[in-house]
Design a protein around this motif. Structure first.
Motif, PDB file in Angstrom:
ATOM      1  N   VAL A 164      -6.188  -0.208  -4.187  1.00 46.09           N
ATOM      2  CA  VAL A 164      -5.451   0.498  -3.139  1.00 46.09           C
ATOM      3  C   VAL A 164      -4.129   0.936  -3.755  1.00 46.09           C
ATOM      4  O   VAL A 164      -3.261   0.110  -4.032  1.00 46.09           O
ATOM      5  CB  VAL A 164      -5.205  -0.394  -1.913  1.00 46.09           C
ATOM      6  N   GLY A 165      -4.007   2.223  -3.998  1.00 47.30           N
ATOM      7  CA  GLY A 165      -2.802   2.703  -4.673  1.00 47.30           C
ATOM      8  C   GLY A 165      -2.705   2.115  -6.070  1.00 47.30           C
ATOM      9  O   GLY A 165      -3.621   2.258  -6.876  1.00 47.30           O
ATOM     10  N   TRP A 177      -8.433   2.973   1.542  1.00 50.96           N
ATOM     11  CA  TRP A 177      -7.773   3.791   0.531  1.00 50.96           C
ATOM     12  C   TRP A 177      -8.566   5.087   0.460  1.00 50.96           C
ATOM     13  O   TRP A 177      -9.335   5.353  -0.426  1.00 50.96           O
ATOM     14  CB  TRP A 177      -7.736   3.054  -0.800  1.00 50.96           C
ATOM     15  N   LEU A 202      -0.379   5.240   3.896  1.00 50.66           N
ATOM     16  CA  LEU A 202      -1.400   4.367   4.482  1.00 50.66           C
ATOM     17  C   LEU A 202      -0.844   3.802   5.788  1.00 50.66           C
ATOM     18  O   LEU A 202      -0.015   2.907   5.788  1.00 50.66           O
ATOM     19  CB  LEU A 202      -1.731   3.249   3.496  1.00 50.66           C
ATOM     20  N   ASP A 260     -12.156   0.852  -0.866  1.00 46.13           N
ATOM     21  CA  ASP A 260     -11.644   1.630  -1.989  1.00 46.13           C
ATOM     22  C   ASP A 260     -12.470   2.905  -2.105  1.00 46.13           C
ATOM     23  O   ASP A 260     -13.605   2.887  -2.564  1.00 46.13           O
ATOM     24  CB  ASP A 260     -11.753   0.796  -3.271  1.00 46.13           C
ATOM     25  N   SER A 303      -5.441   3.874   7.396  1.00 44.45           N
ATOM     26  CA  SER A 303      -6.028   4.829   6.457  1.00 44.45           C
ATOM     27  C   SER A 303      -4.992   5.869   6.066  1.00 44.45           C
ATOM     28  O   SER A 303      -3.877   5.885   6.604  1.00 44.45           O
ATOM     29  CB  SER A 303      -7.269   5.500   7.068  1.00 44.45           C
ATOM     30  N   LEU A 304      -5.394   6.771   5.158  1.00 42.81           N
ATOM     31  CA  LEU A 304      -4.510   7.848   4.716  1.00 42.81           C
ATOM     32  C   LEU A 304      -4.528   9.032   5.668  1.00 42.81           C
ATOM     33  O   LEU A 304      -3.759   9.973   5.502  1.00 42.81           O
ATOM     34  CB  LEU A 304      -4.912   8.324   3.317  1.00 42.81           C
ATOM     35  N   GLY A 322      -8.680   6.909  -2.904  1.00 42.10           N
ATOM     36  CA  GLY A 322      -7.631   7.749  -2.331  1.00 42.10           C
ATOM     37  C   GLY A 322      -8.075   9.183  -2.083  1.00 42.10           C
ATOM     38  O   GLY A 322      -7.228  10.070  -1.905  1.00 42.10           O
ATOM     39  N   GLY A 343       0.833  -1.187   0.000  1.00 42.50           N
ATOM     40  CA  GLY A 343       0.000   0.000   0.000  1.00 42.50           C
ATOM     41  C   GLY A 343       0.870   1.240   0.000  1.00 42.50           C
ATOM     42  O   GLY A 343       2.038   1.184   0.421  1.00 42.50           O
TER      43      GLY A 343
END
Length: 235
Positions: free
Chosen positions: A148-149, A106, A36, A77, A124-125, A80, A32
């Motif tokens: 994811v990415g 993501w 993340l 998802d 998480s981000l 992002g 990831g």
């Protein structure tokens, strides 16, 4: 391997060990993105991926819980996105009640303090106060896969997370990858013990010999040399 065996063996490994095992097995290293991270430092998770593509409503998560099995990891998802949180404390509580091992997002989360109190591993981000302000059409295959990415994840994948981040590996190769990772771990531990005892890493890997051989064969790589002498640094 079953979920209990996976958790037991991952308890003595790291995602770094498994990433190196992927290289050794000539599999893609599906990490990831670096941002993340675990909501609670020290969080660890492992389990089969339960994907869900978010379109603005939590219903897709609730439906994923209906299909999930104990020990699975919800992989969300949300493209992002950094303008909305898609998972909050109630979804995390419901995931915990459904027996899931954790959640990978993501995208962003909210209700951080409550999540920390709940204790379920969540990656998480980052966090933002607002939830979604949109409701898009939901794809018909919203629970078949999640991106994811750079990577697409399905129920054929295992999800692993720790302080180094998140890694996805094919479930069908788990037994082989864990064996390789354990060998790498053991080699690295022996090397670390020897460094502490005064035997330098350069001495252990015969670095002077590598430099001499490289002068004769400029194409020789350090990884090739490491494999020849049984070292473990890069993979």
């Amino acid at each position: 391997m079953d979920q209990q065996d996976l958790r037991r063996r991952f308890g003595t490994l790291t995602t770094a060990h498994l990433a190196d095992a992927c290289i050794r097995a000539q599999l893609p290293v599906r990490c990831g993105p670096a941002l993340l991270r675990a909501v609670v430092p020290g969080g660890r998770l492992i389990g089969r991926a339960s994907p869900a593509r978010h379109a603005g409503s939590v219903d897709v998560f609730l439906e994923a819980f209906e299909r999930a099995e104990p020990g699975d990891v919800l992989v969300v998802d949300n493209g992002g996105r950094l303008d909305e949180a898609c998972v909050g404390d109630l979804v995390v509580l419901e995931a915990q009640a459904a027996g899931l091992a954790g959640i990978v997002i993501w995208g962003l989360h909210r209700d951080t303090a409550d999540m920390r109190a709940i204790g379920l591993p969540v990656f998480s981000l980052g966090a933002i106060p607002t939830g979604p302000l949109r409701l898009d059409p939901r794809p018909h295959d919203a629970m078949d896969s999640a991106t994811v990415g750079d990577w697409t994840v399905s129920r054929d994948d295992l999800v692993l997370g720790d302080d180094d981040g998140v890694l996805f590996v094919p479930a069908a190769r788990a037994a082989d990858l864990f064996r390789l990772a354990e060998k790498i771990r053991d080699t690295e531990r022996r090397q670390a013990d020897r460094i502490r005892a005064g035997d330098s890493l350069r001495g252990q890997v015969r670095f002077d010999s590598y430099l001499a051989r490289r002068r004769e064969t400029p194409s020789l790589t350090f990884r090739e040399h490491l494999r020849a002498v049984g070292g473990a640094i890069e993979e």
